[in-house]
Design a protein around this motif. Structure first.
Motif, PDB file in Angstrom:
ATOM      1  N   ASN A 260     -12.529  13.747  20.500  1.00 17.85           N
ATOM      2  CA  ASN A 260     -13.859  14.140  19.996  1.00 17.85           C
ATOM      3  C   ASN A 260     -14.190  15.613  20.235  1.00 17.85           C
ATOM      4  O   ASN A 260     -15.318  15.965  20.580  1.00 17.85           O
ATOM      5  CB  ASN A 260     -14.953  13.263  20.626  1.00 17.85           C
ATOM      6  N   GLY A 262     -15.333  19.280  19.432  1.00 16.39           N
ATOM      7  CA  GLY A 262     -16.271  19.812  18.448  1.00 16.39           C
ATOM      8  C   GLY A 262     -16.656  21.239  18.749  1.00 16.39           C
ATOM      9  O   GLY A 262     -16.776  21.636  19.912  1.00 16.39           O
ATOM     10  N   ASP A 264     -19.438  23.933  16.807  1.00 12.03           N
ATOM     11  CA  ASP A 264     -20.394  24.072  15.705  1.00 12.03           C
ATOM     12  C   ASP A 264     -19.919  25.067  14.654  1.00 12.03           C
ATOM     13  O   ASP A 264     -19.525  26.188  14.970  1.00 12.03           O
ATOM     14  CB  ASP A 264     -21.757  24.512  16.249  1.00 12.03           C
ATOM     15  N   GLN A 268     -15.391  19.130  13.990  1.00  8.11           N
ATOM     16  CA  GLN A 268     -16.129  18.111  14.739  1.00  8.11           C
ATOM     17  C   GLN A 268     -15.314  16.819  14.837  1.00  8.11           C
ATOM     18  O   GLN A 268     -14.500  16.503  13.978  1.00  8.11           O
ATOM     19  CB  GLN A 268     -17.468  17.819  14.071  1.00  8.11           C
ATOM     20  N   ASP A 269     -15.542  16.096  15.935  1.00  5.05           N
ATOM     21  CA  ASP A 269     -14.927  14.783  16.177  1.00  5.05           C
ATOM     22  C   ASP A 269     -13.413  14.793  15.975  1.00  5.05           C
ATOM     23  O   ASP A 269     -12.847  13.901  15.338  1.00  5.05           O
ATOM     24  CB  ASP A 269     -15.560  13.713  15.269  1.00  5.05           C
ATOM     25  N   TYR A 303     -13.969  25.055  22.759  1.00  2.00           N
ATOM     26  CA  TYR A 303     -14.718  23.942  22.162  1.00  2.00           C
ATOM     27  C   TYR A 303     -15.983  23.687  22.981  1.00  2.00           C
ATOM     28  O   TYR A 303     -16.073  23.995  24.171  1.00  2.00           O
ATOM     29  CB  TYR A 303     -13.845  22.683  22.097  1.00  2.00           C
ATOM     30  N   GLN A 304     -17.000  23.112  22.295  1.00  6.46           N
ATOM     31  CA  GLN A 304     -18.284  22.846  22.948  1.00  6.46           C
ATOM     32  C   GLN A 304     -18.404  21.404  23.428  1.00  6.46           C
ATOM     33  O   GLN A 304     -19.138  21.116  24.370  1.00  6.46           O
ATOM     34  CB  GLN A 304     -19.431  23.152  21.967  1.00  6.46           C
ATOM     35  N   ARG A 305     -17.707  20.510  22.727  1.00 11.51           N
ATOM     36  CA  ARG A 305     -17.791  19.084  23.049  1.00 11.51           C
ATOM     37  C   ARG A 305     -16.405  18.472  23.089  1.00 11.51           C
ATOM     38  O   ARG A 305     -15.474  19.017  22.504  1.00 11.51           O
ATOM     39  CB  ARG A 305     -18.625  18.344  21.986  1.00 11.51           C
ATOM     40  N   GLY A 469     -12.994  20.659   8.663  1.00 11.92           N
ATOM     41  CA  GLY A 469     -13.192  20.521  10.092  1.00 11.92           C
ATOM     42  C   GLY A 469     -13.052  19.115  10.636  1.00 11.92           C
ATOM     43  O   GLY A 469     -13.352  18.867  11.805  1.00 11.92           O
ATOM     44  N   LYS A 470     -12.575  18.195   9.808  1.00 10.48           N
ATOM     45  CA  LYS A 470     -12.386  16.810  10.248  1.00 10.48           C
ATOM     46  C   LYS A 470     -10.951  16.369   9.968  1.00 10.48           C
ATOM     47  O   LYS A 470     -10.329  16.832   9.012  1.00 10.48           O
ATOM     48  CB  LYS A 470     -13.343  15.867   9.514  1.00 10.48           C
TER      49      LYS A 470
END
Length: 494
Positions: A260, A262, A264, A268-269, A303-305, A469-470
């Motif tokens: 996961n 992510g 911005d 993402q994910d 990455y942020q997440r 981005g996925k």
């Protein structure tokens, strides 16, 4: 315009780089100039356009002996060279790059910005490039920057365009758009010298082919009278065998796992795994987020997440130093800007990522450093005059081998390869593929981004596809084919 180059000789000091090179270019043809990296192709074209001065030989333009004093004079006479090394100013906008020294001005000397924006957009539209003219060049991908360079040529009234690896960083869609432009230029009588290592393109777009080897003219063939095997033999002097070496995949345990992830505006994910001894191919259109995901994993754009696990243990990567400490190596797609110090020697470049192995108590061991650099040169068959050769003086393929050498001598657990064979000749590609196979056999987990679908299909155990981005899917060998990859790469489902 007709151009004949006969028996061109050129030396740099004691290094003879051209010994009897020749080229015959007809009006309105697409003429491929082929050969291994270091064969002298770019040098010959730089002599034609006045960047270098020939030592001897003849250049005839429309039957008249000509010697240009520089690229500007060649351009004024209708000959333009789009270099493989992008000639862009990164701090300026797209518009400013397109009109550099060719600004449209009012009678008072002021730039007509609206008119320039309109003309820039018209040229970009011809290539199907959706980039606002006010975009700063440094924010664009290598592929987008390449399209801007091609747009420059379209905005000039030229009769001969030399394209050096024009599609190396382009997506399939961008390549198709470029080919339509080339056919249009050809129909108007413009001649194209097309330098490329992509065999499929040569047979798709070119009329004739001239092959060089070790600075010498080997021969010229029409497309109808030759084939891939003959060209390879002309280029390297021997048969190359299977294009993609056979792989004996022995897939081990999971070495790398992303969950996961992510960031911005980028992706993402993102979740995927890579096993020991596996080559995970990564596909997607330009701008899909492939490189951004890998840059994030390596700590260049954190990455942020999400989370990353290496050999089952969660790790926190905030900068490249963290990634290197955890055993991750990263071979960037832009070797000239991010991968190498071009003004430094091969020795210094290889040493940079291997300081721990060649030093003791913060002091470099000169003998160990020399041993490391010589091993890199030998293992990767880098064509040079020793470890003190400046990296910037090497051909593109040999520069790429230096990048590979400096990371692989580090013995990484996980190796990320972003366009590892971009701008590399077919012989050097085979060598790189053999290195990838050897690393996988050794248990290294390999992630390989490539815009060449045949390369992904020939080298990967699985192929992960990225769209906007996925991750839209991961294909095993049985499901992996060009149709399925392109379906996923455009947001479709299988």
């Amino acid at each position: 315009m007709q151009i004949v180059m006969k028996d061109i000789q050129k030396s740099f000091g004691s290094n003879q780089v051209l010994t009897g090179a020749s080229l015959d270019l007809r009006e309105g043809e697409v003429h491929a100039l082929m050969g291994e990296n270091g064969a002298g192709k770019s040098t010959l074209m730089k002599i034609l356009t006045g960047v270098y001065t020939k030592d001897s030989g003849h250049i005839l333009v429309n039957g008249k002996e000509m010697t240009f004093k520089g690229a500007k004079e060649a351009e004024e006479n209708g000959i333009l060279f789009i270099h493989q090394e992008l000639n862009v100013l990164y701090d300026l906008t797209v518009e400013e790059n397109l009109f550099l020294n060719k600004e449209i001005k009012s009678r008072f000397g002021f730039c007509k910005s609206k008119e320039m924006q309109k003309k820039a957009k018209e040229a970009l539209d011809i290539l199907g490039v959706d980039i606002p003219p006010k975009t700063i060049m440094s924010t664009l991908s290598v592929g987008q920057q390449q399209m801007i360079e091609i747009c420059k040529a379209l905005m000039l009234e030229v009769q001969v365009i030399i394209m050096d690896e024009p599609t190396a960083a382009l997506t399939e869609t961008e390549t198709e758009a470029l080919f339509k432009v080339i056919q249009n230029l050809k129909s108007k009588g413009v001649s194209i010298v097309y330098i490329s290592h992509r065999m499929e393109e040569i047979f798709q777009i070119c009329d004739r082919i001239t092959v060089m080897r070790d600075g010498q003219y080997i021969g010229t063939r029409s497309i109808e009278e030759t084939n891939m095997n003959e060209l390879v033999k002309m280029m390297i002097g021997r048969e190359i065998g299977e294009r993609y070496p056979q792989r004996e995949s022995k897939i081990g345990d999971v070495v790398f796992e992303a969950e996961n992830l992510g960031l911005d505006g980028k992706f993402q994910d993102v979740s995927f795994k890579v096993h020991a001894g596996e080559v995970l191919g990564v596909s997607g259109l330009m701008g899909a987020g492939r490189t951004e995901i890998m840059q994030s994993i390596f700590g260049n754009i954190p990455y942020q997440r999400g989370s990353i696990k290496i050999e089952g243990n969660e790790v926190h990567i905030k900068k490249p130093k963290d990634a290197i400490r955890y055993g991750i190596g990263f071979i960037t797609e832009d070797r000239k800007i991010e991968g190498l110090m071009l003004d430094k020697s091969i020795r210094e470049n290889i040493s940079l990522t291997n300081l721990e192995a060649i030093s003791s108590h913060s002091f470099l061991k000169k003998e160990k450093e020399k041993e490391f650099s010589q091993k890199g040169i030998e293992d990767f068959n880098i064509k040079c005059f020793g470890e003190e050769t400046l990296t910037g003086n090497l051909s593109g393929g040999n520069q790429q081998k230096v990048v590979l050498a400096k990371w692989i001598l580090k013995n990484p657990k996980i190796l990320i390869l972003d366009e590892p064979t971009r701008g590399v000749d077919i012989g050097a590609k085979k060598e790189i593929y053999n290195v990838i196979n050897a690393l996988a056999k050794r248990g290294v987990a390999i992630i390989m981004i490539s815009s060449e679908l045949p390369e992904l299909l020939g080298m990967s155990d699985r192929i992960m596809v990225v769209w906007e981005g996925k991750i839209t899917g991961v294909l095993g060998k049985k499901e992996a084919n060009q149709e399925n990859i392109m379906t996923l790469a455009t947001g479709g489902r299988i």
